[in-house]
Design a protein around this motif. Structure first.
Motif, PDB file in Angstrom:
ATOM      1  N   SER A 100       0.815  -1.213   0.000  1.00 50.57           N
ATOM      2  CA  SER A 100       0.000   0.000   0.000  1.00 50.57           C
ATOM      3  C   SER A 100       0.854   1.270   0.000  1.00 50.57           C
ATOM      4  O   SER A 100       0.365   2.336  -0.363  1.00 50.57           O
ATOM      5  CB  SER A 100      -0.963   0.003   1.178  1.00 50.57           C
ATOM      6  OG  SER A 100      -0.265  -0.067   2.392  1.00 50.57           O
ATOM      7  N   VAL A 101       2.127   1.169   0.364  1.00 49.55           N
ATOM      8  CA  VAL A 101       3.023   2.333   0.324  1.00 49.55           C
ATOM      9  C   VAL A 101       3.223   2.795  -1.114  1.00 49.55           C
ATOM     10  O   VAL A 101       3.411   3.983  -1.372  1.00 49.55           O
ATOM     11  CB  VAL A 101       4.381   2.002   0.983  1.00 49.55           C
ATOM     12  CG1 VAL A 101       5.362   3.146   0.841  1.00 49.55           C
ATOM     13  CG2 VAL A 101       4.182   1.654   2.453  1.00 49.55           C
ATOM     14  N   SER A 102       3.142   1.897  -2.067  1.00 45.43           N
ATOM     15  CA  SER A 102       3.401   2.241  -3.467  1.00 45.43           C
ATOM     16  C   SER A 102       2.213   2.897  -4.172  1.00 45.43           C
ATOM     17  O   SER A 102       2.381   3.426  -5.282  1.00 45.43           O
ATOM     18  CB  SER A 102       3.815   0.988  -4.240  1.00 45.43           C
ATOM     19  OG  SER A 102       2.728   0.086  -4.327  1.00 45.43           O
ATOM     20  N   TYR A 103       1.041   2.883  -3.587  1.00 47.40           N
ATOM     21  CA  TYR A 103      -0.140   3.431  -4.269  1.00 47.40           C
ATOM     22  C   TYR A 103      -0.033   4.929  -4.542  1.00 47.40           C
ATOM     23  O   TYR A 103      -0.320   5.384  -5.641  1.00 47.40           O
ATOM     24  CB  TYR A 103      -1.418   3.144  -3.480  1.00 47.40           C
ATOM     25  CG  TYR A 103      -1.750   1.677  -3.313  1.00 47.40           C
ATOM     26  CD1 TYR A 103      -1.224   0.711  -4.169  1.00 47.40           C
ATOM     27  CD2 TYR A 103      -2.576   1.247  -2.299  1.00 47.40           C
ATOM     28  CE1 TYR A 103      -1.517  -0.626  -4.010  1.00 47.40           C
ATOM     29  CE2 TYR A 103      -2.881  -0.088  -2.137  1.00 47.40           C
ATOM     30  CZ  TYR A 103      -2.348  -1.014  -2.994  1.00 47.40           C
ATOM     31  OH  TYR A 103      -2.643  -2.340  -2.831  1.00 47.40           O
ATOM     32  N   GLY A 104       0.358   5.732  -3.574  1.00 51.80           N
ATOM     33  CA  GLY A 104       0.487   7.181  -3.756  1.00 51.80           C
ATOM     34  C   GLY A 104       1.559   7.542  -4.769  1.00 51.80           C
ATOM     35  O   GLY A 104       1.292   8.288  -5.731  1.00 51.80           O
ATOM     36  N   PRO A 105       2.787   7.036  -4.605  1.00 49.38           N
ATOM     37  CA  PRO A 105       3.808   7.307  -5.614  1.00 49.38           C
ATOM     38  C   PRO A 105       3.437   6.773  -7.001  1.00 49.38           C
ATOM     39  O   PRO A 105       3.768   7.386  -8.014  1.00 49.38           O
ATOM     40  CB  PRO A 105       5.048   6.602  -5.068  1.00 49.38           C
ATOM     41  CG  PRO A 105       4.844   6.613  -3.595  1.00 49.38           C
ATOM     42  CD  PRO A 105       3.364   6.432  -3.414  1.00 49.38           C
ATOM     43  N   GLY A 106       2.725   5.654  -7.042  1.00 53.59           N
ATOM     44  CA  GLY A 106       2.286   5.115  -8.331  1.00 53.59           C
ATOM     45  C   GLY A 106       1.315   6.060  -9.035  1.00 53.59           C
ATOM     46  O   GLY A 106       1.419   6.300 -10.242  1.00 53.59           O
ATOM     47  N   LEU A 107       0.400   6.615  -8.278  1.00 51.70           N
ATOM     48  CA  LEU A 107      -0.553   7.582  -8.837  1.00 51.70           C
ATOM     49  C   LEU A 107       0.177   8.838  -9.318  1.00 51.70           C
ATOM     50  O   LEU A 107      -0.119   9.360 -10.398  1.00 51.70           O
ATOM     51  CB  LEU A 107      -1.619   7.944  -7.803  1.00 51.70           C
ATOM     52  CG  LEU A 107      -2.695   8.912  -8.264  1.00 51.70           C
ATOM     53  CD1 LEU A 107      -3.479   8.324  -9.425  1.00 51.70           C
ATOM     54  CD2 LEU A 107      -3.629   9.241  -7.108  1.00 51.70           C
ATOM     55  N   CYS A 108       1.139   9.313  -8.535  1.00 56.43           N
ATOM     56  CA  CYS A 108       1.922  10.482  -8.953  1.00 56.43           C
ATOM     57  C   CYS A 108       2.719  10.178 -10.219  1.00 56.43           C
ATOM     58  O   CYS A 108       2.878  11.048 -11.084  1.00 56.43           O
ATOM     59  CB  CYS A 108       2.849  10.927  -7.826  1.00 56.43           C
ATOM     60  SG  CYS A 108       1.960  11.676  -6.444  1.00 56.43           S
ATOM     61  N   SER A 109       3.197   8.948 -10.359  1.00 56.80           N
ATOM     62  CA  SER A 109       3.919   8.555 -11.574  1.00 56.80           C
ATOM     63  C   SER A 109       3.000   8.569 -12.787  1.00 56.80           C
ATOM     64  O   SER A 109       3.405   8.975 -13.885  1.00 56.80           O
ATOM     65  CB  SER A 109       4.526   7.162 -11.408  1.00 56.80           C
ATOM     66  OG  SER A 109       5.449   7.141 -10.364  1.00 56.80           O
TER      67      SER A 109
END
Length: 184
Positions: free
Chosen positions: A21-30
């Motif tokens: 779940s840590v990767s969801y925010g950075p993934g969206l920003c990417s």
């Protein structure tokens, strides 16, 4: 099977929170960054990197808290609910599930929840336990039926009995009445 801290195998486990779940925010920003690059619009480098890092830091804190306070682990010797560990030798009985058709609450539903939380965590269901000293507590899990089955099986195996004591209240299962009184 994985090994617990005391050397016995883990029979049931729920992590409480997952690192993915840590990767969801950075993934969206990417994704937003990719869209800005493809559409040849102004790219907001600083804002996207800052937001991705900020979101990731907050989610890391939530994952650590979730794994510490909302995780469940059952071994041959103990049941750990969040930060509280309950030796299986102190459990006298696994109480039956709540009767969904009944208007009355079971006694164990108002009992203290295991762990240091004020109650059963959100999106988890309680399991009534009667302890050897006669007090009632609530264990909890997302997969409460899985935990109930694993806990019952483990206690049966330790006691060498065919089935653990399940309590049906003071009336017993045969003496329970329906709500409309048709069987009285």
């Amino acid at each position: 099977m994985t090994e617990a801290a005391d050397g016995s195998g883990v029979l049931f486990a729920e992590p409480g929170a997952r690192w993915r779940s840590v990767s969801y925010g950075p993934g969206l920003c990417s994704i937003i960054l990719f869209i800005e690059l493809v559409t040849a619009s102004r790219v907001h480098w600083f804002a996207l990197i800052f937001c991705a890092a900020l979101i990731a830091v907050f989610v890391v804190l939530q994952v650590i808290a979730g794994q510490r306070h909302v995780s469940v682990e059952l071994t041959e010797n103990a049941l750990r609910e969040g930060t509280e560990t309950l030796p299986l030798t102190t459990i006298d009985a696994v109480l039956p599930e709540r009767d969904e058709d009944s208007w009355d609450d079971e006694d164990w539903e108002s009992a203290r929840a295991l762990g240091e939380l004020s109650g059963v965590p959100r999106r988890r269901s309680g399991i009534g336990l009667r302890l050897a000293d006669g007090s009632l507590v609530q264990a909890w899990a997302k997969d409460h039926r899985g935990l109930r089955a694993a806990l019952t099986e483990t206690l049966d195996r330790q006691r060498g009995t065919g089935s653990i004591d399940t309590v049906e209240g003071s009336e017993g299962i045969d003496d329970r009445h329906s709500e409309n009184g048709a069987d009285r």
